[in-house]
Structure formats: C-alpha cells, structure tokens
Design an enzyme around this catalytic site. Structure first.
Site, PDB file in Angstrom:
ATOM      1  N   ASP A 183     -13.616 -12.770 -29.548  1.00 25.86           N
ATOM      2  CA  ASP A 183     -13.219 -11.399 -29.213  1.00 25.86           C
ATOM      3  C   ASP A 183     -13.111 -11.246 -27.701  1.00 25.86           C
ATOM      4  O   ASP A 183     -13.673 -10.316 -27.112  1.00 25.86           O
ATOM      5  CB  ASP A 183     -14.226 -10.402 -29.794  1.00 25.86           C
ATOM      6  CG  ASP A 183     -13.727  -8.954 -29.719  1.00 25.86           C
ATOM      7  OD1 ASP A 183     -12.490  -8.756 -29.655  1.00 25.86           O
ATOM      8  OD2 ASP A 183     -14.562  -8.028 -29.714  1.00 25.86           O
ATOM      9  N   LEU A 184     -12.395 -12.157 -27.076  1.00 28.21           N
ATOM     10  CA  LEU A 184     -12.250 -12.112 -25.622  1.00 28.21           C
ATOM     11  C   LEU A 184     -11.264 -11.013 -25.244  1.00 28.21           C
ATOM     12  O   LEU A 184     -10.069 -11.105 -25.522  1.00 28.21           O
ATOM     13  CB  LEU A 184     -11.770 -13.463 -25.096  1.00 28.21           C
ATOM     14  CG  LEU A 184     -11.745 -13.619 -23.576  1.00 28.21           C
ATOM     15  CD1 LEU A 184     -13.146 -13.476 -22.988  1.00 28.21           C
ATOM     16  CD2 LEU A 184     -11.139 -14.964 -23.183  1.00 28.21           C
TER      17      LEU A 184
END
Length: 234
Positions: free
Chosen positions: A167-168
C-alpha cells in the site's frame, strides 16, 4: 534485544531496550491514561493512541478489519500460527527493515491473544516526532528535488531488503522536521524474493500522486516524478 513471552493463549514479542517492564499492560490505553502518558490520538479504523515512553514516543494500535466484513467481525482474524498473525508479522518486518538501514518506525511490542480458532492483535511502534505525510506537505508547498531523491532512495533500500509495500502511497511517506524521509504502515506487507513486483510498487505510488493532484490539487506535477526515480536509481 527482542524478547518473547508466551503464556497460555497470549503471545508477546518486544524490544527490552524500549519497552517498560509492564509489558502485558502496555497494550491498554487505560493503562497509559492512568500513567498520564497519553500525548495524543488519531482516528482511522479505530483509535491510535500516542504515548510517551522513557526513550521514545510510541503509537498503540489495535488491529481492525476494513470493508463490509468489518461489520460482522471487526477485530478477529483466523489463526494459523503465531508468526503469521498481523501484529507479529508487522513487528518482524519492521525489525528487518531497521536492520537493513531503512527509515521506518522501530517496533516496540506486539501482542496476540488467541481465542479458539481466531485471534486479536495489537502493536506498539515508534511514533516519528514532528513529522507530516506527503499529502499534508504537498497541500502547503512543493517538494525540493533533494526531497524527492531522498524518497526514491528510501524506497530503493526497502526493495533491496526484498520488502513489498503493498500500500505504498503518499499517506505512508513522512518527512520530519529535519527533512528525513520515513516509510510507514507495513501491515499486510511482506518479503518477496523476485523483483517483478517492485515496478508495481512504484506505479502504485505514482497513481497516488496523480489521484491527490486531481482530488486535492496538491503542489505536484508529472515532471517531479523523474526526481524520485533518479533517487531510486542512484
């Protein structure tokens, strides 16, 4: 040194240099309120409590589900083994990243309480003082070339540690008051031996910049991306 305590259905992992002696009590916000050590809170899926330890500030978080399923089961997860629980997995991953020289919060303590076939989990990790995420910063000002390059470098270090941040996005990248870059929120992230996922990490981050540009008119333009990639390739 990382220590482990396993008593009946409770499993705790902690850093004995950062964690106070009351290791079982430390996962209760009421305990910290009694100690008058609560210094703030933040709302997400639940309340994250910020507490003052002897050596660092810390963030206490109880793991909660998101989405529609959370309305049925808010904070219980199916148990496989202690190492695969959400809090212990995140604790261990943060320790790997710290040992690899990546700027991430230090893990302080993680707890799992098993209940039949399910478990509940909590984690206490370092709070980065006087830091803001990129969304907050880019609503106020543009980043410098050097700041973008520093972000790219930290992502490269994370990838060299074979950690896939699933979930960058710009919410999970912080800059502190000294300009140091930090990567946060490693729940459900993991190490992966191949390299074909690394480009997808970067593409996800690029989509996050573009999304917030459309949504909140952040001070970002497509040409800024080349500076981040330059830092990543350096």
């Amino acid at each position: 040194m990382i220590q482990t305590i396993h008593v009946d259905n409770i499993y705790v992992q902690y850093d004995d240099q950062l964690m106070p002696k009351d290791v079982f009590d430390c996962f209760s916000s009421g305990f910290w309120q009694q100690q008058q050590k609560i210094i703030g809170s933040a709302q997400g899926r639940g309340t994250t409590w910020f507490v003052q330890l002897d050596r660092v500030q810390a963030a206490l978080r109880h793991y909660r589900r998101g989405g529609l399923f959370a309305k049925i089961v808010s904070d219980h997860y199916f148990f496989i083994n202690w190492g695969k629980t959400r809090s212990i997995a995140e604790f261990n991953l943060l320790e790997v990243l710290n040992q690899s020289g990546v700027n991430v919060p230090r893990p302080i303590a993680a707890k799992v309480q098993k209940k039949g076939f399910f478990y509940q989990a909590d984690i206490l990790s370092e709070k980065i003082p006087e830091a803001a995420d990129l969304l907050d910063i880019l609503q106020q000002r543009s980043l410098t070339i050097q700041e973008y390059q520093a972000i790219g470098l930290q992502i490269k270090k994370m990838h060299q540690a074979q950690v896939n941040h699933t979930d960058l996005n710009i919410h999970n990248i912080l800059l502190d008051k000294t300009g140091k870059v930090w990567l946060i929120d490693f729940d459900k992230c993991y190490q992966q031996s191949s390299k074909n996922w690394q480009a997808a990490n970067l593409e996800r981050l690029l989509r996050s910049f573009n999304k917030e540009l459309r949504k909140r008119a952040i001070k970002w333009q497509a040409s800024d991306w080349q500076y981040l990639i330059a830092g990543y390739m350096a």
